[in-house]
Design an enzyme around this catalytic site. Structure first.
Site, mmCIF file in Angstrom:
data_model
loop_
_atom_site.group_PDB
_atom_site.id
_atom_site.type_symbol
_atom_site.label_atom_id
_atom_site.label_comp_id
_atom_site.label_asym_id
_atom_site.label_seq_id
_atom_site.Cartn_x
_atom_site.Cartn_y
_atom_site.Cartn_z
ATOM 1 N N GLU A 49 -8.015 -3.158 -1.206
ATOM 2 C CA GLU A 49 -6.822 -4.000 -1.345
ATOM 3 C C GLU A 49 -7.051 -5.087 -2.396
ATOM 4 O OE1 GLU A 49 -4.532 -7.474 1.137
ATOM 5 O OE2 GLU A 49 -5.707 -6.017 2.263
ATOM 6 N N ASP A 53 -4.824 -5.088 -5.748
ATOM 7 C CA ASP A 53 -3.974 -6.243 -6.041
ATOM 8 C C ASP A 53 -4.084 -6.630 -7.506
ATOM 9 O OD1 ASP A 53 -2.384 -8.631 -5.477
ATOM 10 O OD2 ASP A 53 -4.264 -9.741 -5.589
ATOM 11 N N ASN A 118 -0.201 -4.121 2.092
ATOM 12 C CA ASN A 118 -1.635 -4.250 1.819
ATOM 13 C C ASN A 118 -2.268 -2.876 1.611
ATOM 14 O OD1 ASN A 118 -1.319 -6.985 2.194
ATOM 15 N ND2 ASN A 118 -2.115 -6.985 4.278
ATOM 16 N N GLU A 121 -1.492 -1.611 -1.838
ATOM 17 C CA GLU A 121 -2.403 -2.172 -2.836
ATOM 18 C C GLU A 121 -3.755 -1.461 -2.784
ATOM 19 O OE1 GLU A 121 -1.004 -6.780 -3.492
ATOM 20 O OE2 GLU A 121 -2.413 -6.358 -1.877
#
Length: 251
Positions: A49, A53, A118, A121
């Protein structure tokens, strides 16, 4: 992890391509509440994650930079923020069916934790590691943005109501504060925040959200609506304007 007989076929249906290292994608779908141990290490999707991101931010910036060649940095930044915000990523994850692949404890509330966004990502991080940047960019551009996001429409939407309200108050020399009114819990025992936008000491409205930031945005949205539609309220607020220096802005 995922108890499927044909995981490669299932991930192909989800992604539109054949994974090389399917373990990466399974880890991307493993919520921290269901962490496993491998070789003495606690394994879940948090590291992917983190990576995803950053990669998603870069890819969306890359796409917007080339699609909106005549727009300034502020426009590009705001448009990217609308695409990569948690609420948007949660919706995208649900639209592509990622929720069916996530392994998590049953008591986790997706609304509060944004676990679907999440996981999305983390999925981007997995694709980047498995296929490289250019492949990952094509996936985001064709599978996500072109399929689910109208960039022209999105770029014109007003979303950062808090910033807009602060700018308006600064322009008119009006004090503005965002005060936490109350913290409650929902039926799943997740915290819910209530914030109030105060313009010159006058309440502009209450906002509710699963974070202080979200509740402040909603309070600002309400206040902006009242300023536009309620002439009496606007006059009351304007009457509090400072005649001298700009007022202090309390975040």
């Amino acid at each position: 992890m995922l108890r499927h007989k044909e995981p490669y076929v299932l991930y192909h249906d989800l992604l539109g391509f054949w994974p090389n290292d399917i373990h990466l994608y399974e880890v991307a779908c493993l919520h921290s509440s269901s962490s496993i141990c491998e070789q003495g290490k606690r394994i879940n999707n948090e590291r992917l994650e983190f990576l995803g991101d950053a990669i998603l931010d870069a890819i969306v910036a890359d796409i917007l930079f080339h699609r909106f060649g005549n727009h300034k940095e502020g426009f590009l930044t705001n448009t990217r923020a609308k695409i990569v915000k948690r609420e948007s990523l949660n919706e995208i994850a649900l639209k592509i069916g990622l929720d069916r692949f996530i392994t998590c404890a049953t008591h986790i509330s997706s609304h509060n934790s944004y676990m679907y966004g999440n996981a999305f990502e983390a999925l981007v991080g997995a694709i980047y590691l498995d296929k490289g940047y250019e492949f990952c960019k094509r996936f985001v551009e064709t599978r996500i943005i072109d399929s689910f996001i109208d960039l022209d429409k999105l770029s014109k939407e007003e979303s950062n109501f808090k910033s807009r309200l602060i700018e308006w108050c600064q322009k008119h020399k009006i004090d503005i504060q965002f005060a936490l009114v109350e913290t409650l819990v929902d039926q799943n025992n997740n915290p819910v925040f209530q914030s109030q936008a105060l313009l010159g000491g006058i309440s502009g409205g209450i906002g509710i959200g699963y974070s202080k930031k979200e509740s402040q945005q909603n309070a600002a949205h309400t206040a902006i609506g009242r300023l536009r539609k309620d002439k009496e309220f606007r006059q009351m607020v304007m009457a509090t304007a400072h005649k001298g220096d700009n007022p202090e802005i309390v975040m």
